[in-house]
Motif scaffolding. Sequence first.
Motif, PDB file in Angstrom:
ATOM      1  N   PRO A 254     -33.358  27.011  13.352  1.00 52.38           N
ATOM      2  CA  PRO A 254     -34.085  26.777  14.591  1.00 52.38           C
ATOM      3  C   PRO A 254     -33.573  25.602  15.425  1.00 52.38           C
ATOM      4  CG  PRO A 254     -35.305  25.817  12.795  1.00 52.38           C
ATOM      5  CD  PRO A 254     -34.074  26.435  12.196  1.00 52.38           C
ATOM      6  N   ALA A 255     -32.552  24.881  14.967  1.00 53.76           N
ATOM      7  CA  ALA A 255     -32.055  23.727  15.735  1.00 53.76           C
ATOM      8  C   ALA A 255     -31.512  24.167  17.090  1.00 53.76           C
ATOM      9  CB  ALA A 255     -30.982  22.985  14.945  1.00 53.76           C
TER      10      ALA A 255
ATOM     11  N   LYS B 286     -13.126  14.251   4.088  1.00 55.48           N
ATOM     12  CA  LYS B 286     -13.215  15.710   4.021  1.00 55.48           C
ATOM     13  C   LYS B 286     -14.691  16.046   3.968  1.00 55.48           C
ATOM     14  CE  LYS B 286      -8.765  16.545   2.020  1.00 55.48           C
ATOM     15  NZ  LYS B 286      -7.960  17.533   1.370  1.00 55.48           N
ATOM     16  N   PHE B 287     -15.050  17.159   4.605  1.00 53.75           N
ATOM     17  CA  PHE B 287     -16.465  17.513   4.632  1.00 53.75           C
ATOM     18  C   PHE B 287     -16.658  19.018   4.610  1.00 53.75           C
ATOM     19  CE2 PHE B 287     -14.918  16.829   8.885  1.00 53.75           C
ATOM     20  CZ  PHE B 287     -15.396  17.901   9.608  1.00 53.75           C
ATOM     21  N   LEU B 288     -17.881  19.411   4.260  1.00 51.12           N
ATOM     22  CA  LEU B 288     -18.277  20.804   4.138  1.00 51.12           C
ATOM     23  C   LEU B 288     -19.411  21.060   5.123  1.00 51.12           C
ATOM     24  CD1 LEU B 288     -18.019  23.461   2.490  1.00 51.12           C
ATOM     25  CD2 LEU B 288     -19.727  22.508   0.929  1.00 51.12           C
ATOM     26  N   THR B 289     -19.394  22.234   5.748  1.00 52.70           N
ATOM     27  CA  THR B 289     -20.411  22.574   6.745  1.00 52.70           C
ATOM     28  C   THR B 289     -21.179  23.820   6.328  1.00 52.70           C
ATOM     29  OG1 THR B 289     -18.779  23.850   7.998  1.00 52.70           O
ATOM     30  CG2 THR B 289     -19.122  21.563   8.678  1.00 52.70           C
TER      31      THR B 289
ATOM     32  N   ARG C 119     -23.757  22.416  10.718  1.00 54.70           N
ATOM     33  CA  ARG C 119     -24.142  21.085  10.249  1.00 54.70           C
ATOM     34  C   ARG C 119     -23.282  20.659   9.053  1.00 54.70           C
ATOM     35  NH1 ARG C 119     -28.811  18.616  11.462  1.00 54.70           N
ATOM     36  NH2 ARG C 119     -29.739  20.591  12.117  1.00 54.70           N
ATOM     37  N   VAL C 120     -22.932  19.375   9.012  1.00 56.10           N
ATOM     38  CA  VAL C 120     -22.199  18.805   7.878  1.00 56.10           C
ATOM     39  C   VAL C 120     -23.201  18.636   6.738  1.00 56.10           C
ATOM     40  CG1 VAL C 120     -20.913  16.804   7.037  1.00 56.10           C
ATOM     41  CG2 VAL C 120     -20.574  17.611   9.384  1.00 56.10           C
TER      42      VAL C 120
ATOM     43  N   ILE D  73     -24.325  17.496  13.361  1.00 59.42           N
ATOM     44  CA  ILE D  73     -23.927  18.826  13.820  1.00 59.42           C
ATOM     45  C   ILE D  73     -22.587  18.698  14.515  1.00 59.42           C
ATOM     46  CG2 ILE D  73     -24.489  20.754  15.337  1.00 59.42           C
ATOM     47  CD1 ILE D  73     -27.465  20.012  14.826  1.00 59.42           C
ATOM     48  N   VAL D  74     -21.593  19.461  14.013  1.00 59.18           N
ATOM     49  CA  VAL D  74     -20.242  19.399  14.557  1.00 59.18           C
ATOM     50  C   VAL D  74     -19.808  20.775  15.046  1.00 59.18           C
ATOM     51  CG1 VAL D  74     -19.515  17.454  13.115  1.00 59.18           C
ATOM     52  CG2 VAL D  74     -19.152  19.786  12.304  1.00 59.18           C
ATOM     53  N   VAL D  75     -18.870  20.757  15.979  1.00 53.54           N
ATOM     54  CA  VAL D  75     -18.201  21.970  16.433  1.00 53.54           C
ATOM     55  C   VAL D  75     -16.779  21.848  15.916  1.00 53.54           C
ATOM     56  CG1 VAL D  75     -17.459  23.301  18.428  1.00 53.54           C
ATOM     57  CG2 VAL D  75     -19.655  22.108  18.492  1.00 53.54           C
TER      58      VAL D  75
END
Length: 192
Positions: A71-72, A122-125, A109-110, A94-96
């Motif tokens: 719902p964001a 390094k990150f996961l979404t 979102r990360v 929140i990343v694009v």
Amino acid sequence: MVRAGAVGTHLPTSGLDIFGDLRKMNKRQLYYQVLNFAMIVSSALMIWKGLIVLTGSESPIVVVLSGSMEPAFHRGDLLFLTNFREDPIRAGEIVVFKVEGRDIPIVHRVIKVHEKDNGDIKFLTKGDNNEVDDRGLYKEGQNWLEKKDVVGRARGFLPYVGMVTIIMNDYPKFKYALLAVMGAYVLLKRES
């Protein structure tokens, strides 16, 4: 009383005869119209390039194309992005991002961040409305995103404003109809 089909009557043009209007213009008027159009296009490009410089993002404004972040954010929401390299990426943000092999950026979102001592991150979404993380969306063999994959970070949004863009992409005939209506409006406005 004169009937519409009677000899000697002349019905006004509908305003859609663009080429007839162009033929009626002298060279000076035609050059003026071409210059006006060029000014509008160049102004829009300058504003876009200015936004790129101010926000640090290659795409400072994007449209949400799916319901994966509900719902964001909902499909059609217009997002405003920044991408300043010195800002660290944190879980919950929140990343694009762009994935190699895909043309369209993804808004998610990360959920996890791994930061090494040398500063590499390094990150996961994951989409808020999705059951699993995005590893299935990344290129084959890629388990984490890096900062170079980020197009921007969501800083604000306007709800549903981007629906016009979605409708024009989903229904190309609507795009041409909208352009025709806008052109007719401009010509009719000019005649009055």
